[in-house]
Write a protein that holds these residues in place. Structure first.
Motif, PDB file in Angstrom:
ATOM      1  N   ASP A  85     -12.381  87.663  29.663  1.00  0.00           N
ATOM      2  CA  ASP A  85     -10.931  87.420  29.569  1.00  0.00           C
ATOM      3  C   ASP A  85     -10.636  85.943  29.333  1.00  0.00           C
ATOM      4  OD1 ASP A  85     -10.414  90.093  29.920  1.00  0.00           O
ATOM      5  OD2 ASP A  85     -10.023  89.920  32.082  1.00  0.00           O
ATOM      6  N   ALA A  88     -11.747  84.930  25.797  1.00  0.00           N
ATOM      7  CA  ALA A  88     -10.842  85.441  24.767  1.00  0.00           C
ATOM      8  C   ALA A  88      -9.541  84.639  24.736  1.00  0.00           C
ATOM      9  CB  ALA A  88     -10.553  86.919  25.006  1.00  0.00           C
ATOM     10  N   ALA A  89      -9.025  84.289  25.903  1.00  0.00           N
ATOM     11  CA  ALA A  89      -7.797  83.487  25.963  1.00  0.00           C
ATOM     12  C   ALA A  89      -8.025  82.099  25.365  1.00  0.00           C
ATOM     13  CB  ALA A  89      -7.316  83.381  27.408  1.00  0.00           C
ATOM     14  N   GLU A  90      -9.159  81.503  25.676  1.00  0.00           N
ATOM     15  CA  GLU A  90      -9.471  80.180  25.132  1.00  0.00           C
ATOM     16  C   GLU A  90      -9.710  80.253  23.629  1.00  0.00           C
ATOM     17  OE1 GLU A  90      -9.776  76.164  25.265  1.00  0.00           O
ATOM     18  OE2 GLU A  90      -9.314  77.428  26.986  1.00  0.00           O
ATOM     19  N   ASN A  91     -10.291  81.337  23.159  1.00  0.00           N
ATOM     20  CA  ASN A  91     -10.521  81.514  21.727  1.00  0.00           C
ATOM     21  C   ASN A  91      -9.201  81.612  20.971  1.00  0.00           C
ATOM     22  OD1 ASN A  91     -12.152  81.865  19.417  1.00  0.00           O
ATOM     23  ND2 ASN A  91     -11.866  84.078  19.543  1.00  0.00           N
ATOM     24  N   GLN A  92      -8.185  82.207  21.584  1.00  0.00           N
ATOM     25  CA  GLN A  92      -6.866  82.291  20.955  1.00  0.00           C
ATOM     26  C   GLN A  92      -6.211  80.916  20.846  1.00  0.00           C
ATOM     27  OE1 GLN A  92      -5.439  84.965  19.564  1.00  0.00           O
ATOM     28  NE2 GLN A  92      -7.309  86.087  20.011  1.00  0.00           N
ATOM     29  N   ARG A  93      -6.463  80.045  21.827  1.00  0.00           N
ATOM     30  CA  ARG A  93      -5.860  78.706  21.836  1.00  0.00           C
ATOM     31  C   ARG A  93      -6.518  77.750  20.853  1.00  0.00           C
ATOM     32  NH1 ARG A  93      -6.672  77.773  27.516  1.00  0.00           N
ATOM     33  NH2 ARG A  93      -5.914  79.746  28.280  1.00  0.00           N
ATOM     34  N   SER A  94      -7.824  77.865  20.700  1.00  0.00           N
ATOM     35  CA  SER A  94      -8.559  76.884  19.895  1.00  0.00           C
ATOM     36  C   SER A  94      -9.393  77.576  18.822  1.00  0.00           C
ATOM     37  CB  SER A  94      -9.476  76.055  20.807  1.00  0.00           C
ATOM     38  OG  SER A  94     -10.310  75.219  20.042  1.00  0.00           O
ATOM     39  N   ALA A  95      -9.274  77.085  17.591  1.00  0.00           N
ATOM     40  CA  ALA A  95     -10.066  77.647  16.496  1.00  0.00           C
ATOM     41  C   ALA A  95     -11.516  77.189  16.558  1.00  0.00           C
ATOM     42  CB  ALA A  95      -9.455  77.236  15.163  1.00  0.00           C
ATOM     43  N   ARG A 122     -14.484  90.793  21.545  1.00  0.00           N
ATOM     44  CA  ARG A 122     -13.272  90.057  21.926  1.00  0.00           C
ATOM     45  C   ARG A 122     -12.834  89.057  20.856  1.00  0.00           C
ATOM     46  NH1 ARG A 122     -11.380  90.288  27.367  1.00  0.00           N
ATOM     47  NH2 ARG A 122     -12.268  92.186  28.218  1.00  0.00           N
ATOM     48  N   GLY A 123     -13.532  89.018  19.732  1.00  0.00           N
ATOM     49  CA  GLY A 123     -13.140  88.134  18.643  1.00  0.00           C
ATOM     50  C   GLY A 123     -13.787  86.765  18.657  1.00  0.00           C
TER      51      GLY A 123
END
Length: 136
Positions: A85, A88-95, A122-123
């Motif tokens: 979790d 995944a949240a950190e991946n959404q914030r930073s490319a 999770r991407g």
């Protein structure tokens, strides 16, 4: 008794070459010592050796898998669900988000692949596997 001639008196000179040598020595000393002060917060595991292992300094998450299957995010124990979790949240914030997995060499290969698959689901696509530098 022979006295010095007052007219033959010379001005004192400042020789800066030794001072420059000392400054360069101190510069190199502090540069080398700071390289050894950098520590990555991780848990000790017996990682496999690799002759061509590279050091990556721009890593967002360092995940450690111990032989018993326990997970650590840097040096803190974490559950698999919480780890996924947060990643995944950190991946959404930073490319430029990336994960490096440090797995014990005695760990079942299927467990490592399973964790990598869950990250991918999770991407998270920037994933690396850590190895000890054994060739240098």
């Amino acid at each position: 008794m022979r006295l010095r001639d007052r007219r033959a008196w010379q001005k004192p000179e400042v020789i800066i070459i030794p001072m420059i040598d000392i400054m360069f020595f101190l510069l190199v000393f502090f540069m080398m010592s700071t390289l050894y002060m950098v520590q990555v917060k991780t848990v000790d595991v017996d990682m496999p050796q690799a002759a061509s292992a590279e050091t990556q300094l721009a890593v967002s998450y360092v995940v450690t898998m111990k032989r018993d299957g326990s997970l650590y995010l840097e040096d803190q124990p974490v559950t698999e669900a919480a780890l996924l979790d947060r990643a995944a949240a950190e991946n959404q914030r930073s490319a430029k988000f990336s994960v490096v997995v440090r797995a014990d060499q005695g760990l079942d290969y299927g467990m490592v692949v399973g964790l990598l698959d869950k990250f991918k689901a999770r991407g998270i696509t920037h994933i690396g596997l850590a190895a000890a530098d054994g060739g240098r």
